[in-house]
Scaffold this active site. Structure first.
Site, PDB file in Angstrom:
ATOM      1  N   TYR A 156       0.829  -1.204   0.000  1.00 38.00           N
ATOM      2  CA  TYR A 156       0.000   0.000   0.000  1.00 38.00           C
ATOM      3  C   TYR A 156       0.867   1.259   0.000  1.00 38.00           C
ATOM      4  O   TYR A 156       0.620   2.193  -0.776  1.00 38.00           O
ATOM      5  CB  TYR A 156      -0.908  -0.012   1.235  1.00 38.00           C
ATOM      6  CG  TYR A 156      -1.839   1.164   1.338  1.00 38.00           C
ATOM      7  CD1 TYR A 156      -2.935   1.287   0.495  1.00 38.00           C
ATOM      8  CD2 TYR A 156      -1.633   2.143   2.300  1.00 38.00           C
ATOM      9  CE1 TYR A 156      -3.808   2.369   0.597  1.00 38.00           C
ATOM     10  CE2 TYR A 156      -2.491   3.224   2.417  1.00 38.00           C
ATOM     11  CZ  TYR A 156      -3.581   3.335   1.565  1.00 38.00           C
ATOM     12  OH  TYR A 156      -4.436   4.408   1.679  1.00 38.00           O
ATOM     13  N   LYS A 160       1.053   4.188  -2.926  1.00 37.53           N
ATOM     14  CA  LYS A 160       0.730   5.585  -2.650  1.00 37.53           C
ATOM     15  C   LYS A 160       1.928   6.499  -2.904  1.00 37.53           C
ATOM     16  O   LYS A 160       1.767   7.655  -3.298  1.00 37.53           O
ATOM     17  CB  LYS A 160       0.227   5.735  -1.212  1.00 37.53           C
ATOM     18  CG  LYS A 160      -1.133   5.083  -0.976  1.00 37.53           C
ATOM     19  CD  LYS A 160      -2.210   5.679  -1.883  1.00 37.53           C
ATOM     20  CE  LYS A 160      -3.584   5.144  -1.586  1.00 37.53           C
ATOM     21  NZ  LYS A 160      -4.636   5.777  -2.413  1.00 37.53           N
TER      22      LYS A 160
END
Length: 248
Positions: A156, A160
């Site tokens: 994740y 990002k």
């Protein structure tokens, strides 16, 4: 100030949470909003109906951002129906957490496909419309962990972080066409995830936030509304951090 009258916006992952708040905020400022969803059609319809009940304009638009062809077709069709597309917000994302040694290759691939591939597909499709009009706003929703990192969120965090580089590169590509590209990096936000935490987990979380509280989804949406406005026309390639001081 920051009015969006006569503008058309599209927000991916807008059936709940931060995406819903963004769709509602843009509509309140006068934009017609396409509310994107993948599986939550009923929830997306609730968002659109709520916007219209308050005097705004909205339409639901179902497609998977991880499917480039579906994304391209849906956005082209939406822009044709509305006559324009001024604002594109890449908010749809997933988080498959786990220590890197325990993450499955499919988990990593799926995270990058949705979070990064989806942003690429949205930007590519939206920019085709915006370049003809020589104006537009593309806004990518990143995360504080894209800059700070976080144990157990390697896939994740990587996805990002990629959005920050993407925003800078696209900003350089599109600025001469009147299109700005920026990222918003929220910290902890009061969503389904944080509401499900135990009191102990929540207390530990808040210790990491100098402001001493989590953000509301509305606070993230307000930052997006600013970047979508005409007043932000000289802001491009930037990351607007809305994190209560977690990362500076």
């Amino acid at each position: 100030m920051f009015r969006l009258d006569n503008k058309v916006a599209l927000v991916t992952g807008a059936s709940r949470g931060i995406g819903r708040a963004i769709a509602e905020a843009l509509a309140e400022q006068g934009a017609m909003v396409f509310v994107n969803y993948v599986k939550g059609e009923a929830a997306a319809k609730e968002v659109a109906d709520g916007i219209m009940a308050r005097g705004g304009k909205a339409e639901i638009l179902g497609f998977d951002v991880a499917d480039p062809e579906a994304c391209e077709s849906a956005i082209a069709g939406a822009a044709k129906r509305a006559g324009r597309l001024d604002i594109a917000v890449s908010n749809a994302g997933i988080s498959i957490d786990g220590l890197v040694l325990r993450l499955k290759p499919d988990d990593i691939e799926r995270t990058l496909s949705v979070n990064v591939g989806g942003a690429f597909s949205l930007a590519r499709a939206a920019s085709r419309v915006m370049m003809r009009a020589r104006t537009g706003r593309i806004i990518l929703i990143s995360s504080v962990v894209g800059e700070s990192g976080n144990a157990g969120q390697s896939a994740y965090s990587a996805s990002k972080a990629a959005l920050l580089g993407l925003a800078k590169s696209l900003a350089r590509e599109y600025v001469s066409r009147g299109i700005t590209v920026n990222a918003v990096a929220p910290g902890y936000v009061d969503t389904d995830m944080t509401q499900s935490l135990t009191p102990e987990q929540r207390e530990a979380l808040l210790k990491a936030v100098p402001a001493g509280r989590v953000a509301t989804a509305r606070e993230i949406a307000t930052a997006v509304a600013y970047l979508a406005s005409d007043e932000a026309g000289y802001v491009t390639g930037q990351t607007l951090r809305v994190n209560g001081g977690m990362y500076m």
